[in-house]
Every structure is written in structure tokens, then in C-alpha cells.
Design a protein around this motif. Structure first.
Motif, PDB file in Angstrom:
ATOM      1  N   TRP A  22     -15.847   8.954  -6.358  1.00 14.29           N
ATOM      2  CA  TRP A  22     -14.431   9.193  -6.627  1.00 14.29           C
ATOM      3  C   TRP A  22     -13.792   7.927  -7.154  1.00 14.29           C
ATOM      4  N   HIS A  23     -13.043   8.058  -8.234  1.00 16.15           N
ATOM      5  CA  HIS A  23     -12.341   6.920  -8.812  1.00 16.15           C
ATOM      6  C   HIS A  23     -10.851   7.215  -8.797  1.00 16.15           C
ATOM      7  N   PHE A  24     -10.086   6.280  -8.272  1.00 12.23           N
ATOM      8  CA  PHE A  24      -8.642   6.420  -8.190  1.00 12.23           C
ATOM      9  C   PHE A  24      -8.042   5.079  -8.571  1.00 12.23           C
ATOM     10  N   ALA A  25      -7.443   5.022  -9.738  1.00  9.77           N
ATOM     11  CA  ALA A  25      -6.899   3.774 -10.278  1.00  9.77           C
ATOM     12  C   ALA A  25      -5.374   3.794 -10.197  1.00  9.77           C
ATOM     13  N   PRO A  26      -4.742   2.619 -10.364  1.00 10.74           N
ATOM     14  CA  PRO A  26      -3.278   2.578 -10.337  1.00 10.74           C
ATOM     15  C   PRO A  26      -2.622   3.555 -11.311  1.00 10.74           C
ATOM     16  N   GLU A  27      -3.218   3.744 -12.477  1.00 12.72           N
ATOM     17  CA  GLU A  27      -2.627   4.698 -13.418  1.00 12.72           C
ATOM     18  C   GLU A  27      -2.694   6.129 -12.894  1.00 12.72           C
ATOM     19  N   ASP A  28      -3.704   6.427 -12.064  1.00 18.11           N
ATOM     20  CA  ASP A  28      -3.753   7.750 -11.429  1.00 18.11           C
ATOM     21  C   ASP A  28      -2.615   7.887 -10.423  1.00 18.11           C
ATOM     22  N   ALA A  29      -2.363   6.833  -9.684  1.00 20.88           N
ATOM     23  CA  ALA A  29      -1.293   6.853  -8.688  1.00 20.88           C
ATOM     24  C   ALA A  29       0.061   7.032  -9.349  1.00 20.88           C
ATOM     25  N   ASN A  30       0.236   6.447 -10.521  1.00 22.66           N
ATOM     26  CA  ASN A  30       1.518   6.565 -11.233  1.00 22.66           C
ATOM     27  C   ASN A  30       1.836   7.995 -11.626  1.00 22.66           C
ATOM     28  N   CYS A  31       0.827   8.846 -11.706  1.00 24.42           N
ATOM     29  CA  CYS A  31       1.029  10.244 -12.084  1.00 24.42           C
ATOM     30  C   CYS A  31       1.536  11.090 -10.916  1.00 24.42           C
ATOM     31  N   ILE A  32       1.441  10.582  -9.722  1.00 20.04           N
ATOM     32  CA  ILE A  32       1.852  11.345  -8.544  1.00 20.04           C
ATOM     33  C   ILE A  32       3.358  11.223  -8.376  1.00 20.04           C
ATOM     34  N   LYS A  33       4.033  12.341  -8.483  1.00 28.15           N
ATOM     35  CA  LYS A  33       5.496  12.353  -8.360  1.00 28.15           C
ATOM     36  C   LYS A  33       5.947  13.001  -7.046  1.00 28.15           C
ATOM     37  N   GLN A  34       5.037  13.673  -6.365  1.00 26.58           N
ATOM     38  CA  GLN A  34       5.361  14.310  -5.105  1.00 26.58           C
ATOM     39  C   GLN A  34       5.603  13.238  -4.035  1.00 26.58           C
ATOM     40  N   PRO A  35       6.323  13.609  -2.977  1.00 21.28           N
ATOM     41  CA  PRO A  35       6.489  12.669  -1.865  1.00 21.28           C
ATOM     42  C   PRO A  35       5.129  12.272  -1.295  1.00 21.28           C
ATOM     43  N   VAL A  36       5.018  11.008  -0.927  1.00 16.12           N
ATOM     44  CA  VAL A  36       3.767  10.455  -0.406  1.00 16.12           C
ATOM     45  C   VAL A  36       4.066   9.730   0.895  1.00 16.12           C
ATOM     46  N   LEU A  37       3.208   9.916   1.872  1.00 19.28           N
ATOM     47  CA  LEU A  37       3.308   9.182   3.125  1.00 19.28           C
ATOM     48  C   LEU A  37       2.049   8.345   3.268  1.00 19.28           C
ATOM     49  N   SER A  38       2.211   7.041   3.260  1.00 24.56           N
ATOM     50  CA  SER A  38       1.094   6.119   3.435  1.00 24.56           C
ATOM     51  C   SER A  38       1.081   5.678   4.896  1.00 24.56           C
ATOM     52  N   VAL A  39      -0.013   5.963   5.574  1.00 22.24           N
ATOM     53  CA  VAL A  39      -0.108   5.729   7.016  1.00 22.24           C
ATOM     54  C   VAL A  39      -1.259   4.786   7.307  1.00 22.24           C
ATOM     55  N   ARG A  40      -1.021   3.834   8.199  1.00 28.47           N
ATOM     56  CA  ARG A  40      -2.117   3.003   8.699  1.00 28.47           C
ATOM     57  C   ARG A  40      -1.778   2.572  10.117  1.00 28.47           C
ATOM     58  N   GLY A  41      -2.818   2.216  10.856  1.00 25.45           N
ATOM     59  CA  GLY A  41      -2.631   1.701  12.194  1.00 25.45           C
ATOM     60  C   GLY A  41      -2.332   0.211  12.152  1.00 25.45           C
ATOM     61  N   SER A  42      -1.512  -0.253  13.076  1.00 26.90           N
ATOM     62  CA  SER A  42      -1.155  -1.673  13.106  1.00 26.90           C
ATOM     63  C   SER A  42      -2.367  -2.563  13.348  1.00 26.90           C
ATOM     64  N   ASP A  43      -3.370  -2.020  14.021  1.00 28.24           N
ATOM     65  CA  ASP A  43      -4.561  -2.803  14.363  1.00 28.24           C
ATOM     66  C   ASP A  43      -5.770  -2.433  13.510  1.00 28.24           C
ATOM     67  N   SER A  44      -5.516  -1.794  12.362  1.00 28.63           N
ATOM     68  CA  SER A  44      -6.607  -1.412  11.469  1.00 28.63           C
ATOM     69  C   SER A  44      -7.283  -2.657  10.893  1.00 28.63           C
ATOM     70  N   ALA A  45      -8.507  -2.485  10.457  1.00 26.14           N
ATOM     71  CA  ALA A  45      -9.268  -3.573   9.837  1.00 26.14           C
ATOM     72  C   ALA A  45      -8.557  -4.047   8.570  1.00 26.14           C
ATOM     73  N   PRO A  46      -8.750  -5.298   8.188  1.00 24.94           N
ATOM     74  CA  PRO A  46      -8.066  -5.851   7.013  1.00 24.94           C
ATOM     75  C   PRO A  46      -8.214  -5.016   5.733  1.00 24.94           C
ATOM     76  N   ILE A  47      -9.348  -4.379   5.517  1.00 24.27           N
ATOM     77  CA  ILE A  47      -9.521  -3.581   4.302  1.00 24.27           C
ATOM     78  C   ILE A  47      -8.485  -2.467   4.222  1.00 24.27           C
ATOM     79  N   PHE A  48      -8.113  -1.892   5.359  1.00 27.14           N
ATOM     80  CA  PHE A  48      -7.124  -0.822   5.362  1.00 27.14           C
ATOM     81  C   PHE A  48      -5.720  -1.363   5.092  1.00 27.14           C
ATOM     82  N   HIS A  49      -5.463  -2.591   5.513  1.00 27.90           N
ATOM     83  CA  HIS A  49      -4.195  -3.245   5.172  1.00 27.90           C
ATOM     84  C   HIS A  49      -4.132  -3.445   3.652  1.00 27.90           C
TER      85      HIS A  49
END
Length: 95
Positions: A22-49
Motif C-alpha cells: 500500500w502506498h499513501f503519499a501526501p498528495e493522496d492525503a490532500n485529496c481527502i476532503k471528508q472529516p478525519v480523526l487522527s488518533v494516537r496513544g500518548s505512550d505510543s512508540a516514536p514511529i507512531f508519533h
């Protein structure tokens, strides 16, 4: 936990290999106009940050939810926080 253990084969045999393709680039993200909720845990590993920050940059309209006392398994570690955050998000956006 029991469901995660029961589904672990599916994750490693189906889902993880699909993620490599799966490939997801910034230009793909720019096409998303629907509401988005980005969720992460406060203690998640650095890669998730890092991924969370990339999503915020790529989709500045995204709402952010950082759950305290949780890692990447946030729905198990803080289920009430996930439910409340999701409810607030859904209340803000009519679908």
C-alpha cells in the motif's frame, strides 16, 4: 485480548503483507476532503508519533485525539477515552 490472539494469524498472513504493497503519499492525503480523526496513544512508540505528525501536515483539517495512558493498543488500554473522543468527533461532523 482474546480476539487479538485469535486473529493474529490473519494479521501476519494477510494484513501485514498488504501494508507493504500500500502506498499513501501526501498528495493522496490532500485529496481527502471528508472529516478525519487522527488518533494516537500518548505512550505510543516514536514511529507512531512521526506518522501522526505527517498526517497532521498532510491533512491540516484533521481533528486530533491523543489518548492518555495508551500505546498503539489504545482501544484496549483506554476504551472509554476512544469512545468519548470518537463521540465528540461524530458530534462535530454530521454525516
Amino acid at each position: 485480548f482474546d480476539l487479538a490472539v485469535a486473529d493474529v494469524d490473519t494479521f501476519f498472513e494477510v494484513e501485514a503483507p498488504a501494508l507493504r504493497e500500500w502506498h499513501f503519499a501526501p498528495e493522496d492525503a490532500n485529496c481527502i476532503k471528508q472529516p478525519v480523526l487522527s488518533v494516537r496513544g500518548s505512550d505510543s512508540a516514536p514511529i507512531f508519533h512521526e506518522v501522526h505528525e505527517l498526517l497532521k501536515k498532510s491533512m491540516p483539517h484533521a481533528d486530533e485525539l491523543i489518548l492518555p495512558n495508551a500505546t498503539h493498543g489504545l482501544e484496549y488500554m483506554n476504551p472509554k477515552g476512544v469512545a468519548k473522543g470518537l463521540a465528540r468527533f461524530l458530534e462535530r461532523h454530521s454525516f
